[in-house]
Design an enzyme around this catalytic site. Structure first.
Site, mmCIF file in Angstrom:
data_model
loop_
_atom_site.group_PDB
_atom_site.id
_atom_site.type_symbol
_atom_site.label_atom_id
_atom_site.label_comp_id
_atom_site.label_asym_id
_atom_site.label_seq_id
_atom_site.Cartn_x
_atom_site.Cartn_y
_atom_site.Cartn_z
ATOM 1 N N GLU A 195 12.972 36.864 1.059
ATOM 2 C CA GLU A 195 13.420 35.934 2.364
ATOM 3 C C GLU A 195 14.426 34.733 2.129
ATOM 4 O O GLU A 195 15.236 34.529 2.808
ATOM 5 C CB GLU A 195 12.199 35.567 2.891
ATOM 6 N N ARG A 235 13.910 37.387 11.211
ATOM 7 C CA ARG A 235 14.209 36.507 9.918
ATOM 8 C C ARG A 235 15.969 36.617 9.465
ATOM 9 O O ARG A 235 16.257 36.231 8.528
ATOM 10 C CB ARG A 235 13.422 37.019 8.600
ATOM 11 N N SER A 262 7.015 32.633 2.310
ATOM 12 C CA SER A 262 6.989 34.069 1.706
ATOM 13 C C SER A 262 8.160 34.418 1.160
ATOM 14 O O SER A 262 9.277 33.983 1.354
ATOM 15 C CB SER A 262 7.192 34.829 3.039
HETATM 16 C C1 LIG Z 1 5.178 26.375 2.233
HETATM 17 C C2 LIG Z 1 6.121 27.239 2.942
HETATM 18 C C3 LIG Z 1 5.913 27.780 4.176
HETATM 19 C C4 LIG Z 1 6.939 28.238 5.084
HETATM 20 N N1 LIG Z 1 6.520 29.148 6.115
HETATM 21 C C5 LIG Z 1 7.325 29.679 6.886
HETATM 22 C C6 LIG Z 1 7.208 30.552 7.999
HETATM 23 O O1 LIG Z 1 6.043 30.599 8.576
HETATM 24 N N2 LIG Z 1 8.100 30.910 8.496
HETATM 25 C C7 LIG Z 1 9.323 30.871 8.393
HETATM 26 O O2 LIG Z 1 10.308 31.521 9.059
HETATM 27 N N3 LIG Z 1 9.643 30.346 7.312
HETATM 28 C C8 LIG Z 1 8.868 29.799 6.526
HETATM 29 N N4 LIG Z 1 9.136 29.027 5.252
HETATM 30 C C9 LIG Z 1 10.628 28.870 4.769
HETATM 31 C C10 LIG Z 1 11.271 27.863 5.270
HETATM 32 O O3 LIG Z 1 10.533 26.624 5.551
HETATM 33 C C11 LIG Z 1 12.164 27.909 6.560
HETATM 34 O O4 LIG Z 1 13.096 29.007 6.460
HETATM 35 C C12 LIG Z 1 12.847 26.703 6.931
HETATM 36 O O5 LIG Z 1 13.379 26.631 8.267
HETATM 37 C C13 LIG Z 1 14.135 26.112 6.185
HETATM 38 O O6 LIG Z 1 14.293 24.920 6.267
HETATM 39 P P1 LIG Z 1 14.906 23.932 5.232
HETATM 40 O O7 LIG Z 1 15.449 22.609 6.143
HETATM 41 O O8 LIG Z 1 14.046 23.678 4.004
HETATM 42 O O9 LIG Z 1 16.385 24.849 4.612
HETATM 43 P P2 LIG Z 1 16.837 24.886 3.213
HETATM 44 O O10 LIG Z 1 15.750 25.485 2.445
HETATM 45 O O11 LIG Z 1 17.402 23.570 2.701
HETATM 46 O O12 LIG Z 1 18.148 25.879 3.371
HETATM 47 C C14 LIG Z 1 17.961 27.168 3.818
HETATM 48 C C15 LIG Z 1 19.262 27.829 4.046
HETATM 49 O O13 LIG Z 1 19.762 27.396 5.466
HETATM 50 C C16 LIG Z 1 21.158 26.634 5.180
HETATM 51 N N5 LIG Z 1 21.036 25.505 5.866
HETATM 52 C C17 LIG Z 1 20.079 24.434 5.989
HETATM 53 N N6 LIG Z 1 20.480 23.628 6.784
HETATM 54 C C18 LIG Z 1 21.496 23.964 7.532
HETATM 55 C C19 LIG Z 1 22.443 23.194 8.506
HETATM 56 N N7 LIG Z 1 22.340 22.232 9.082
HETATM 57 N N8 LIG Z 1 23.672 23.964 8.788
HETATM 58 C C20 LIG Z 1 23.856 25.376 8.133
HETATM 59 N N9 LIG Z 1 23.150 25.855 7.105
HETATM 60 C C21 LIG Z 1 22.021 25.299 6.681
HETATM 61 C C22 LIG Z 1 21.068 26.407 3.569
HETATM 62 O O14 LIG Z 1 22.269 26.451 3.021
HETATM 63 C C23 LIG Z 1 20.225 27.720 3.081
HETATM 64 O O15 LIG Z 1 21.219 28.722 3.177
HETATM 65 C C24 LIG Z 1 8.155 28.544 4.712
HETATM 66 C C25 LIG Z 1 8.431 27.605 3.396
HETATM 67 C C26 LIG Z 1 7.382 27.183 2.501
HETATM 68 C C27 LIG Z 1 7.757 26.402 1.316
#
Ligand SMILES: Cc1cc2nc3c(=O)[nH]c(=O)nc-3n(C[C@H](O)[C@H](O)[C@H](O)COP(=O)(O)OP(=O)(O)OC[C@H]3O[C@@H](n4cnc5c(N)ncnc54)[C@H](O)[C@@H]3O)c2cc1C
Length: 349
Positions: free
Chosen positions: A341, A160, A238
């Site tokens: 996380e 992670r 999580s």
């Molecule tokens: C219902 C649910 C289930 C989930 N299950 C999992 C799972 O099984 N495994 C897991 O690992 N995660 C899980 N997650 C967490 C999450 O979905 C992941 O971490 C996902 O990759 C985040 O993507 P996002 O585009 O929503 O990022 P955001 O929430 O928009 O951003 C997360 C971080 O990344 C940065 N960021 C985003 N895009 C960029 C970019 N292009 N360049 C630089 N920085 C960037 C943001 O600034 C922030 O710091 C889950 C979340 C939810 C709500």
């Protein structure tokens, strides 16, 4: 004025001082450059599924990554490289690769958010993580004001986390390349619950489509697939990472569990003699059952102890107060400090 609650899966977060949506790579870089030139704080946001944003919002520029594009390059008879723009919907990417007969991403089905965020925390689920299939990450380096390409071995991927998460906000991910196998069968199944759902033994394979369906089914049962009508899915997934502890610490947890009549402690080898303990188990055995907190606005999901939810008009302050209560409870019961996380913006635990 953009309210960040509208851009996060928790539905939490106050207003952004400036909000820019970037549909092309040029727009994305230009938006960051201009904020950097004005010395404005920058928050990059994809799907907002791993973010906990303060009720006060963000007093700077929020850049919403909405770039699109996907290319598939056949590298050999049995492998292909898939390059996706950071703004592509992650589950759409997984679904397309499965439909095209490519294996390697199938266990990562149903994870919300955008492709560009997957290398940030080395997204993983059901025994696999993106680090295993990422070949390179193309970024805009804000410090050097230039585009750079990081090969996998320079990304410092670990459980992670990655270089990109560790250094904060220096790198903006523009595109990610994955090397996938051209085969109808999945990668060997490494996760007992998934093997059970598929009716295979650990280490066996199943069709990639079957694995995707099984993962989506398991995730839905746990409220881990976003479903607009289901308050249990108004979460950041999580909320805590699974603690990785030493063998001596694990023995102490086992002794405490025996004293508390909490049953055998699940532990998984995490390399270098370390043991990974499921945070959900620790939380439950510390007195926080599924649904804990109800009828308060912020509560533990009724389907999964690890997800903290905005069940009913919560604020970020409500959610964090629940998170603190859980951290303190687990600390008191087992002497282990849970680590959040999601990325916390403008708030601390
Ligand atoms: C219902 C649910 C289930 C989930 N299950 C999992 C799972 O099984 N495994 C897991 O690992 N995660 C899980 N997650 C967490 C999450 O979905 C992941 O971490 C996902 O990759 C985040 O993507 P996002 O585009 O929503 O990022 P955001 O929430 O928009 O951003 C997360 C971080 O990344 C940065 N960021 C985003 N895009 C960029 C970019 N292009 N360049 C630089 N920085 C960037 C943001 O600034 C922030 O710091 C889950 C979340 C939810 C709500």
């Amino acid at each position: 004025m953009a309210l960040l609650a509208d851009y996060t899966t928790l539905g939490l977060g106050g207003p952004a001082r400036t909000f820019v949506s970037a549909a092309t790579e040029a727009e994305l870089i230009a938006a960051i450059r201009s904020a950097d030139a004005a010395r404005e704080p920058v928050l990059i946001i994809g799907g907002g599924s791993n973010l906990v944003v303060s009720d006060e919002g963000f007093s700077g520029t929020v850049v919403h990554v909405s770039t699109r594009g996907r290319t598939v390059t056949e590298t050999s008879e049995d492998a292909a490289e898939v390059t996706v723009a950071a703004g592509e919907d992650w589950d759409g990417v997984v679904a397309a690769t499965v439909a095209e007969g490519l294996a390697g991403l199938e266990t990562l089905s149903g994870i919300p958010g955008r492709a560009g965020a997957t290398p940030i925390q080395n997204v993983g689920a059901y025994g696999r993580e993106v680090a295993e299939v990422i070949t390179q990450v193309r970024v805009y380096d804000r410090q050097e004001d230039q585009i750079q390409v990081f090969q996998n071995d320079r990304c410092s991927f670990a459980y992670r986390t990655s270089l990109f998460k560790a250094v904060g906000t220096r790198y903006v991910v523009l595109a990610v390349t994955f090397r996938l196998a051209r085969q109808p069968m999945s990668m060997p199944v490494r996760y007992a619950e998934l093997a059970g759902e598929l009716g295979v033994t650990m280490g066996e394979r199943a069709g990639t489509g079957e694995v995707r369906s099984a993962v989506l089914k398991i995730r839905a049962r746990k409220g881990m697939v976003i479903s607009p009508g289901d308050p249990d899915t108004r979460s950041a997934g999580s909320f805590f990472t699974n603690p990785v502890i030493t063998a001596a610490e694990f023995s102490r947890v086992e002794a405490t569990a025996t004293a508390r009549d909490a049953g055998p402690v699940p532990g998984y080898p995490a390399g270098d003699g370390l043991v990974k303990v499921p945070a959900a188990w620790l939380i439950e055995r510390s007195g926080f059952a599924k649904g804990y907190g109800a009828p308060a606005p912020a509560r533990v999901s009724s389907k999964h102890t690890l997800a903290l939810t905005n069940a009913n008009n919560a604020t970020t302050a409500d959610l964090l107060s629940l998170a603190r209560e859980i951290v303190n409870g687990v600390q008191d019961a087992f002497g282990i400090t849970l680590t959040p996380e999601p990325i916390l913006v403008g708030v601390t635990l």
